[in-house]
Design an enzyme around this catalytic site. Structure first.
Site, short mmCIF file in Angstrom:
data_model
loop_
_atom_site.label_atom_id
_atom_site.label_comp_id
_atom_site.label_asym_id
_atom_site.label_seq_id
_atom_site.Cartn_x
_atom_site.Cartn_y
_atom_site.Cartn_z
CE1 TYR A 98 31.77 -6.64 18.76
CE2 TYR A 98 33.11 -7.60 17.05
CZ TYR A 98 31.90 -7.45 17.66
OH TYR A 98 30.79 -8.09 17.15
CD GLU A 99 36.98 -9.90 20.65
OE1 GLU A 99 38.08 -10.11 21.19
OE2 GLU A 99 35.93 -9.78 21.31
N GLY A 100 40.56 -6.48 18.61
CA GLY A 100 41.74 -5.97 17.92
C GLY A 100 41.31 -5.29 16.64
#
Length: 599
Positions: free
Chosen positions: A440-442
């Protein structure tokens, strides 16, 4: 063994000798963050994390978040400890004083967050998103939005979320289709679904402020047509009180490998009428600019999560290794079983965890330190240079620390042997919880592409050349007693420089660069981690030589030298081994068709 002790001594060492807090307290914005005050604050948050939050970790894993109609139900222990968290003001540390925050440096706030993340990773995700939402509104919200929402969000009485992706979009945020239609009163009506929304619904707080990406009717395609909207769970009256429930609902919860008590929601907007009421944040079609403000804050926060879960797993593995007796140790009498910590390979695993954790901590704190200088320094040139450093370090912090979070929690399971695979020991939970962070978050692959595609080209490559030059200066100045550190860090830096030169030489064929971006990020982060450990070791060596060890005893400082040497001799040599993966190019990646990839 599922207890946790906040590593305050090591945290303080980094703040004194690797990322000097004194550089920040010299700035007017942070003058109040005096060393004694920060030391007391860290001791207290460490105690709170260990005694109040950590006991909820197992409960959260076993009971998890459940959906009861349109309610998300969390374990009872979460509500109690969250109220204590709000009352103590732990969520306020880094936020502006005008909205009730403490105005402390991000470096200090992130040190506090590390202990909270270690205590219960699932619990910490709610405050992480609220912090990011506060940061976004501080930079992009209107004065009215800030006055209406930020005071309650800063205290944690209201929560915040990030609503980006949709089922058809994944990481391609430009493919989102959620719509926003202007209403007569200046607000908007939001319709659509969002997926993977962390803490999208819960009852820990009175209100939840959703930050939602959506498209206006005249929006151009792709990311250039995305706008950002504030959509509260409950509408807010003019006097600040809560009004009616907005048309926002949770559709389902994801059933996940780990972080069971962190509700990962599918959210629906506007299913019961004309749409959920939302308010435009910033200008139309500039939503990605605002969301990246929040996302970059979250990326460093996620890197700290990788560090924190590795620390928690390490502590458990270390305790088990001292308790578990098996086999004969090097000094055991015949027929006597030794604690497994006496065995060389167990020592290797424990030192691998400890050395990497200390490097991760130094990197994440250096990242925050650069951000603090970028925001607080008086000299605009310093601000610009420190922002570039923070931009360079962010993908390293996020990707390397979360990759290591998985690898080191796996090592903790290995130290336990067969008992590590049994849920009752609790160490398997850390491994399961850690696995989401590289995603997550890229995803970490996206972080690597960001590094080689956006960060390396700063100033035509001159900026990264300057950073590598600083590392070279450290290598050249290392004292004689750190000679093996100098040799191994110097060789790793040579390999990184050669790989960097190759990347710049391939700038006309970006796919060749992208093919090796992930191993390149690993190279870069490992070198930076070794560099920061070396800086700390120089201070430790000087303190030992002078006899002036300050608040740290000589035994602790000697341990610093040992872990730095171990990292240099056992971890830094992997950098040279990664170089061929960086420069191999993309030919073989595309040589096999999907049919040939199939069994």
């Amino acid at each position: 063994m599922t207890t946790y002790t906040a590593p305050i001594r090591d945290i303080r060492y980094v703040l004194e000798h690797v990322t000097p807090l004194r550089e920040l307290t010299a700035l007017p914005a942070f003058a109040h963050a005096e060393p004694d005050l920060v030391a007391g604050l860290l001791e207290e948050v460490g105690r709170f994390s260990a005694q109040a939050i950590a006991p909820t970790n197992r409960d959260g894993d076993q009971h998890g978040a459940t959906l009861d109609g349109d309610r998300v139900v969390l374990p009872d222990s979460f509500k109690k400890v969250y109220d204590q968290y709000v009352e103590a003001g732990w969520g306020t540390l880094q936020h502006p004083t005008e909205f009730g925050g403490g105005g402390f440096p991000l470096t200090v706030a992130n040190a506090a967050k590390e202990t909270i993340n270690s205590a219960n990773l699932a619990f910490s995700l709610g405050p992480l998103l609220t912090t990011g939402a506060v940061y976004l509104l501080t930079h992009h919200g209107s004065a009215e939005q800030q006055q209406t929402y930020l005071p309650k969000m800063v205290t944690g009485e209201w929560a915040g979320t990030m609503n980006l992706t949709e089922p058809q979009a994944g990481s391609d945020v430009g493919a989102v289709t959620t719509r926003a239609v202007p209403a007569d009163d200046g607000s908007y009506r939001i319709t659509g679904q969002k997926i993977y929304i962390t803490f999208g619904e819960h009852e820990l707080t009175e209100n939840i402020v959703h930050l939602v990406l959506a498209r206006l009717p005249d929006a151009p395609p792709g990311t250039k047509g995305i706008s950002l909207f504030l959509v509260p769970k409950f509408l807010v009256n003019d006097d600040g009180s809560l009004g009616e429930r907005n048309d926002v609902s949770v559709v389902s919860l994801e059933h996940k490998l780990g972080i069971h008590a962190s509700p990962t929601c599918v959210m629906a907007y506007g299913e019961d009428g004309e749409g959920a009421v939302g308010y435009l944040v910033g200008e139309p079609h500039t939503g990605m600019r605002g969301m990246f403000t929040m996302m970059n804050d979250a990326r460093l926060g996620v890197g700290i999560q990788g560090l924190a879960i590795a620390e928690r797993a390490y502590q458990q593995a270390l305790a088990y290794a001292q308790e578990r007796r098996q086999g004969r140790g090097p000094t055991s009498a015949p027929g006597e079983q030794a604690p497994i910590i006496e065995h060389a390979d167990v020592r290797r695993m424990l030192l691998t965890m400890k050395a990497n954790i200390e490097a991760m901590r130094a990197l994440c704190y250096a990242n925050a330190h650069a951000l603090d200088l970028a925001h607080g320094a008086d000299d605009p040139v310093v601000r610009e240079q420190q922002q570039k450093l923070a931009d360079l370090l962010t993908p390293l912090s996020k990707a390397w620390c979360t990759d290591l979070g998985v690898e080191l929690t796996s090592l903790a399971v290995q130290v336990h042997g067969g008992m590590g695979y049994v849920e009752e020991t609790g160490v398997a939970q850390h491994f399961r919880d850690a696995r989401i962070a590289p995603i997550y978050e890229g995803t970490n692959g996206i972080q690597a592409l960001d590094l080689v595609g956006r960060k390396l080209p700063y100033d035509g490559g001159a900026y990264v050349k300057g950073v590598l030059g600083e590392i070279r200066d450290t290598v050249d100045a290392l004292p004689e007693e750190l000679g093996t550190v100098a040799v191994n860090l110097g060789d790793a830096l040579d390999a990184l420089q050669e790989a960097t030169d190759w990347i710049f030489a391939q700038r006309e064929t970006p796919n060749e660069v992208f093919a090796g971006a992930t191993p390149y990020l690993r190279m870069f982060a490992t070198v930076v981690g070794g560099w920061l450990l070396a800086r700390g070791a120089v201070s430790a060596s000087a303190a030992i030589a002078s006899g002036d060890t300050g608040t740290f005893d000589a035994e602790f400082l000697q341990a610093k030298l040992t872990t730095t040497r171990f990292f240099a001799e056992q971890v830094l040599p992997t950098v040279r081994g990664l170089q061929p993966s960086v420069t191999a190019g993309s030919r073989d990646l595309y040589a096999l068709t999907p049919a040939l990839l199939a069994p």
